[in-house]
Design a protein around this motif. Structure first.
Motif, PDB file in Angstrom:
ATOM      1  N   PRO A   1     -54.545 -57.074 126.841  1.00 58.04           N
ATOM      2  CA  PRO A   1     -53.643 -58.206 127.097  1.00 58.04           C
ATOM      3  C   PRO A   1     -52.204 -57.880 126.707  1.00 58.04           C
ATOM      4  O   PRO A   1     -51.970 -57.123 125.753  1.00 58.04           O
ATOM      5  N   THR A   2     -51.261 -58.477 127.414  1.00 55.71           N
ATOM      6  CA  THR A   2     -49.851 -58.268 127.062  1.00 55.71           C
ATOM      7  C   THR A   2     -49.206 -59.559 126.578  1.00 55.71           C
ATOM      8  O   THR A   2     -48.132 -59.556 126.013  1.00 55.71           O
ATOM      9  N   LYS A   3     -49.862 -60.702 126.862  1.00 57.70           N
ATOM     10  CA  LYS A   3     -49.360 -61.962 126.298  1.00 57.70           C
ATOM     11  C   LYS A   3     -50.512 -62.938 126.107  1.00 57.70           C
ATOM     12  O   LYS A   3     -51.554 -62.822 126.754  1.00 57.70           O
ATOM     13  N   LEU A   4     -50.253 -63.896 125.218  1.00 59.37           N
ATOM     14  CA  LEU A   4     -51.288 -64.841 124.789  1.00 59.37           C
ATOM     15  C   LEU A   4     -51.895 -65.635 125.942  1.00 59.37           C
ATOM     16  O   LEU A   4     -53.101 -65.809 126.027  1.00 59.37           O
ATOM     17  N   HIS A   5     -51.035 -66.125 126.815  1.00 59.43           N
ATOM     18  CA  HIS A   5     -51.521 -67.007 127.877  1.00 59.43           C
ATOM     19  C   HIS A   5     -51.674 -66.266 129.205  1.00 59.43           C
ATOM     20  O   HIS A   5     -51.573 -66.877 130.274  1.00 59.43           O
ATOM     21  N   GLU A   6     -51.909 -64.969 129.111  1.00 59.61           N
ATOM     22  CA  GLU A   6     -52.075 -64.138 130.309  1.00 59.61           C
ATOM     23  C   GLU A   6     -53.197 -64.674 131.204  1.00 59.61           C
ATOM     24  O   GLU A   6     -54.229 -65.134 130.725  1.00 59.61           O
ATOM     25  N   ARG A   7     -52.985 -64.578 132.496  1.00 62.25           N
ATOM     26  CA  ARG A   7     -54.009 -65.021 133.453  1.00 62.25           C
ATOM     27  C   ARG A   7     -54.710 -63.830 134.051  1.00 62.25           C
ATOM     28  O   ARG A   7     -54.204 -62.706 133.996  1.00 62.25           O
ATOM     29  N   VAL A   8     -55.863 -64.089 134.645  1.00 64.76           N
ATOM     30  CA  VAL A   8     -56.654 -62.986 135.165  1.00 64.76           C
ATOM     31  C   VAL A   8     -57.525 -63.480 136.321  1.00 64.76           C
ATOM     32  O   VAL A   8     -57.921 -64.645 136.360  1.00 64.76           O
ATOM     33  N   SER A   9     -57.803 -62.573 137.235  1.00 65.32           N
ATOM     34  CA  SER A   9     -58.742 -62.844 138.320  1.00 65.32           C
ATOM     35  C   SER A   9     -60.152 -62.662 137.741  1.00 65.32           C
ATOM     36  O   SER A   9     -60.388 -61.708 136.996  1.00 65.32           O
ATOM     37  N   VAL A  10     -61.071 -63.562 138.053  1.00 65.18           N
ATOM     38  CA  VAL A  10     -62.393 -63.516 137.398  1.00 65.18           C
ATOM     39  C   VAL A  10     -63.528 -63.513 138.422  1.00 65.18           C
ATOM     40  O   VAL A  10     -63.558 -64.350 139.325  1.00 65.18           O
ATOM     41  N   MET A  11     -64.439 -62.552 138.268  1.00 66.74           N
ATOM     42  CA  MET A  11     -65.666 -62.512 139.065  1.00 66.74           C
ATOM     43  C   MET A  11     -66.780 -62.120 138.113  1.00 66.74           C
ATOM     44  O   MET A  11     -66.760 -61.016 137.564  1.00 66.74           O
ATOM     45  N   LEU A  12     -67.722 -63.025 137.875  1.00 68.73           N
ATOM     46  CA  LEU A  12     -68.748 -62.721 136.875  1.00 68.73           C
ATOM     47  C   LEU A  12     -70.092 -63.322 137.236  1.00 68.73           C
ATOM     48  O   LEU A  12     -70.182 -64.260 138.027  1.00 68.73           O
ATOM     49  N   GLY A  13     -71.140 -62.746 136.640  1.00 67.79           N
ATOM     50  CA  GLY A  13     -72.487 -63.287 136.846  1.00 67.79           C
ATOM     51  C   GLY A  13     -73.498 -62.200 137.122  1.00 67.79           C
ATOM     52  O   GLY A  13     -73.422 -61.106 136.536  1.00 67.79           O
ATOM     53  N   SER A  14     -74.436 -62.488 138.019  1.00 71.13           N
ATOM     54  CA  SER A  14     -75.537 -61.568 138.314  1.00 71.13           C
ATOM     55  C   SER A  14     -74.993 -60.185 138.681  1.00 71.13           C
ATOM     56  O   SER A  14     -74.104 -60.048 139.530  1.00 71.13           O
ATOM     57  N   LYS A  15     -75.560 -59.190 138.027  1.00 78.50           N
ATOM     58  CA  LYS A  15     -74.996 -57.838 138.047  1.00 78.50           C
ATOM     59  C   LYS A  15     -74.819 -57.248 139.450  1.00 78.50           C
ATOM     60  O   LYS A  15     -73.758 -56.714 139.783  1.00 78.50           O
ATOM     61  N   ASN A  16     -75.843 -57.361 140.277  1.00 75.49           N
ATOM     62  CA  ASN A  16     -75.761 -56.718 141.592  1.00 75.49           C
ATOM     63  C   ASN A  16     -74.692 -57.348 142.481  1.00 75.49           C
ATOM     64  O   ASN A  16     -74.058 -56.658 143.285  1.00 75.49           O
ATOM     65  N   GLU A  17     -74.467 -58.640 142.321  1.00 75.67           N
ATOM     66  CA  GLU A  17     -73.423 -59.308 143.106  1.00 75.67           C
ATOM     67  C   GLU A  17     -72.031 -58.874 142.626  1.00 75.67           C
ATOM     68  O   GLU A  17     -71.131 -58.641 143.417  1.00 75.67           O
ATOM     69  N   VAL A  18     -71.876 -58.783 141.298  1.00 72.88           N
ATOM     70  CA  VAL A  18     -70.571 -58.375 140.756  1.00 72.88           C
ATOM     71  C   VAL A  18     -70.282 -56.926 141.160  1.00 72.88           C
ATOM     72  O   VAL A  18     -69.156 -56.573 141.516  1.00 72.88           O
ATOM     73  N   GLU A  19     -71.327 -56.092 141.174  1.00 78.30           N
ATOM     74  CA  GLU A  19     -71.129 -54.700 141.612  1.00 78.30           C
ATOM     75  C   GLU A  19     -70.726 -54.648 143.086  1.00 78.30           C
ATOM     76  O   GLU A  19     -69.877 -53.861 143.488  1.00 78.30           O
ATOM     77  N   ARG A  20     -71.300 -55.525 143.875  1.00 76.66           N
ATOM     78  CA  ARG A  20     -70.982 -55.546 145.308  1.00 76.66           C
ATOM     79  C   ARG A  20     -69.514 -55.942 145.537  1.00 76.66           C
ATOM     80  O   ARG A  20     -68.780 -55.280 146.266  1.00 76.66           O
ATOM     81  N   VAL A  21     -69.091 -56.991 144.861  1.00 78.33           N
ATOM     82  CA  VAL A  21     -67.708 -57.453 145.073  1.00 78.33           C
ATOM     83  C   VAL A  21     -66.714 -56.422 144.517  1.00 78.33           C
ATOM     84  O   VAL A  21     -65.631 -56.224 145.062  1.00 78.33           O
ATOM     85  N   THR A  22     -67.125 -55.697 143.464  1.00 72.61           N
ATOM     86  CA  THR A  22     -66.280 -54.619 142.924  1.00 72.61           C
ATOM     87  C   THR A  22     -66.171 -53.490 143.949  1.00 72.61           C
ATOM     88  O   THR A  22     -65.081 -52.942 144.187  1.00 72.61           O
ATOM     89  N   ALA A  23     -67.290 -53.161 144.582  1.00 71.99           N
ATOM     90  CA  ALA A  23     -67.293 -52.099 145.597  1.00 71.99           C
ATOM     91  C   ALA A  23     -66.373 -52.494 146.760  1.00 71.99           C
ATOM     92  O   ALA A  23     -65.615 -51.648 147.270  1.00 71.99           O
ATOM     93  N   TYR A  24     -66.378 -53.757 147.152  1.00 71.51           N
ATOM     94  CA  TYR A  24     -65.514 -54.201 148.251  1.00 71.51           C
ATOM     95  C   TYR A  24     -64.034 -54.042 147.860  1.00 71.51           C
ATOM     96  O   TYR A  24     -63.203 -53.701 148.681  1.00 71.51           O
ATOM     97  N   HIS A  25     -63.736 -54.295 146.585  1.00 71.54           N
ATOM     98  CA  HIS A  25     -62.348 -54.110 146.118  1.00 71.54           C
ATOM     99  C   HIS A  25     -61.943 -52.641 146.138  1.00 71.54           C
ATOM    100  O   HIS A  25     -60.779 -52.310 146.288  1.00 71.54           O
ATOM    101  N   ALA A  26     -62.951 -51.764 145.960  1.00 71.33           N
ATOM    102  CA  ALA A  26     -62.651 -50.313 145.971  1.00 71.33           C
ATOM    103  C   ALA A  26     -62.630 -49.781 147.408  1.00 71.33           C
ATOM    104  O   ALA A  26     -62.478 -48.580 147.628  1.00 71.33           O
ATOM    105  N   GLY A  27     -62.828 -50.680 148.375  1.00 69.16           N
ATOM    106  CA  GLY A  27     -62.778 -50.273 149.796  1.00 69.16           C
ATOM    107  C   GLY A  27     -64.062 -49.626 150.261  1.00 69.16           C
ATOM    108  O   GLY A  27     -64.087 -48.950 151.305  1.00 69.16           O
ATOM    109  N   LEU A  28     -65.160 -49.818 149.535  1.00 63.79           N
ATOM    110  CA  LEU A  28     -66.427 -49.180 149.920  1.00 63.79           C
ATOM    111  C   LEU A  28     -67.211 -50.061 150.890  1.00 63.79           C
ATOM    112  O   LEU A  28     -67.025 -51.255 150.947  1.00 63.79           O
TER     113      LEU A  28
END
Ligand code: AHM
Ligand code: MG
Length: 335
Positions: free
Chosen positions: A308-335
């Protein structure tokens, strides 16, 4: 469960078993739980009390505060400032950190919280909650500064939330799995009702505010688009959607029966990394989800590893069941 285990007994036994809950931390967690009980009382009174409606003020994030946002913030501060377990606190509802007044002993922990998450649900009698995260104050004799709070989520020593819904449930991790405690109103104590919480790796349920669809970037559009195509699409199965607009309640559902939650960056305010706050929303929730076998990312990086760089920093959030989070991460990596 044969005999009831209270939160106090659970914490004492944890302390005995492996000694990874020092007594100051145990005290801190008990005090947070006590504050949550008192917030739960105010929530329950609803229109019979004085906690409903707008406070007609704004917090540092430019959001209109509800009366209950302010009440919950005060309850947490008043409960925690005098016990000697804390050095300082930080909250969604306060611009800067709150130092424990000099008249009280200073402890070694830093407590952060979103006192009342899901504020838009207060007046409509839908689940809301309190989220908290605990860090250790870095070593050294200096007074506490904001920079002491700027530690990645993987440094948390405890994290949890309390959901005020049909039941009041406290959910906690100290790095040894996730435990759930239900408030027994007759006894006035939290009772252990679930241990070793585990999220299934696969799910057919997603949570996202669909009204923002046109503002998302391509990987998120692709992921949700494929879920919406159901059986006829590339996923080959139908998905269900839920959106409570209280992260606490959405995460509670995911910890209970699986699912995936997304509040991604979007084009409405492109300069902000997301809507949710890293330090007292995303980090504690991400740790709980990981402790239950799930995963949490901002699309590119594990949330718990973000510096973190500041107290009230914001962030994009994707969380939960592992295989779904891995899938959405792969899409972000262009896979
Ligand atoms: P808050 O902390 O001001 O209540 O805002 C955070 C909440 C989350 O609990 C929830 O997931 C999200 O904001 C809901 O946003 P939206 O109103 O876009 O549905
Ligand atoms: Mg919040």
């Amino acid at each position: 469960m044969s005999s009831k285990v209270s939160l106090t007994r659970y914490l004492i036994e944890q302390q005995r078993i492996d000694g990874h809950i020092p007594s100051q931390l145990r005290l801190l967690l008990e005090v947070v739980a006590r504050a949550c009980k008192s917030i739960s009382q105010a929530v329950n009174k609803g229109a019979l009390g004085s906690a409903m409606g707008s406070a007609e003020s704004e917090n540092v994030q430019g959001e209109v505060q509800k009366k209950l946002d302010i009440i919950a913030n005060e309850v947490l501060i008043e409960a925690n400032e005098w016990g000697g377990h804390l050095a300082a606190m930080a909250s969604e509802e306060m611009d800067s950190i709150y130092l424990v007044p000099n008249r009280y002993p200073q402890g070694e922990y830093l407590l952060m919280f979103d006192p009342l998450d899901g504020s838009s649900n207060i007046d409509v009698n839908v689940s809301i909650g309190t989220i908290f995260s605990v860090l250790k104050k870095p070593e050294g004799d200096h007074g506490v500064e904001e920079s002491d709070f700027l530690q990645p989520g993987n440094k948390q020593v405890a994290a949890g939330y309390c959901v005020y819904g049909p039941q009041t449930t406290l959910v906690l991790t100290v790095g040894d799995g996730v435990a759930m405690f239900t408030l027994d109103r007759e006894q006035g104590s939290f009772v252990l009702t679930e241990e070793h919480v585990t999220i299934p790796a696969d799910t057919q349920e997603f949570a996202i505010n669909m009204s923002n669809m046109r503002h998302w970037d391509e990987p998120v559009k692709r992921y949700i688009g494929e879920c919406l195509e159901g059986k006829e699409g590339p996923r080959g199965k139908d998905f269900n959607m839920r959106w409570i607009a209280s992260m606490v309640a959405d995460v509670h559902r995911i910890l209970t029966r699986g699912g995936v939650f997304l509040y991604p960056w979007d084009k409405r305010e492109p300069e902000k990394a997301g809507k949710l706050r890293l330090m007292y929303e995303a980090n504690p929730m991400s740790w709980l989800i990981e402790q239950a076998g799930g995963a949490a990312t901002n699309g590119k990086q594990r949330i718990l590893d973000i510096q973190p760089t500041k107290l009230h920093e914001r962030v994009s959030v994707m969380l939960g069941s592992k295989n779904e989070v891995e899938r959405v991460t792969a899409y972000h990596a262009g896979l």
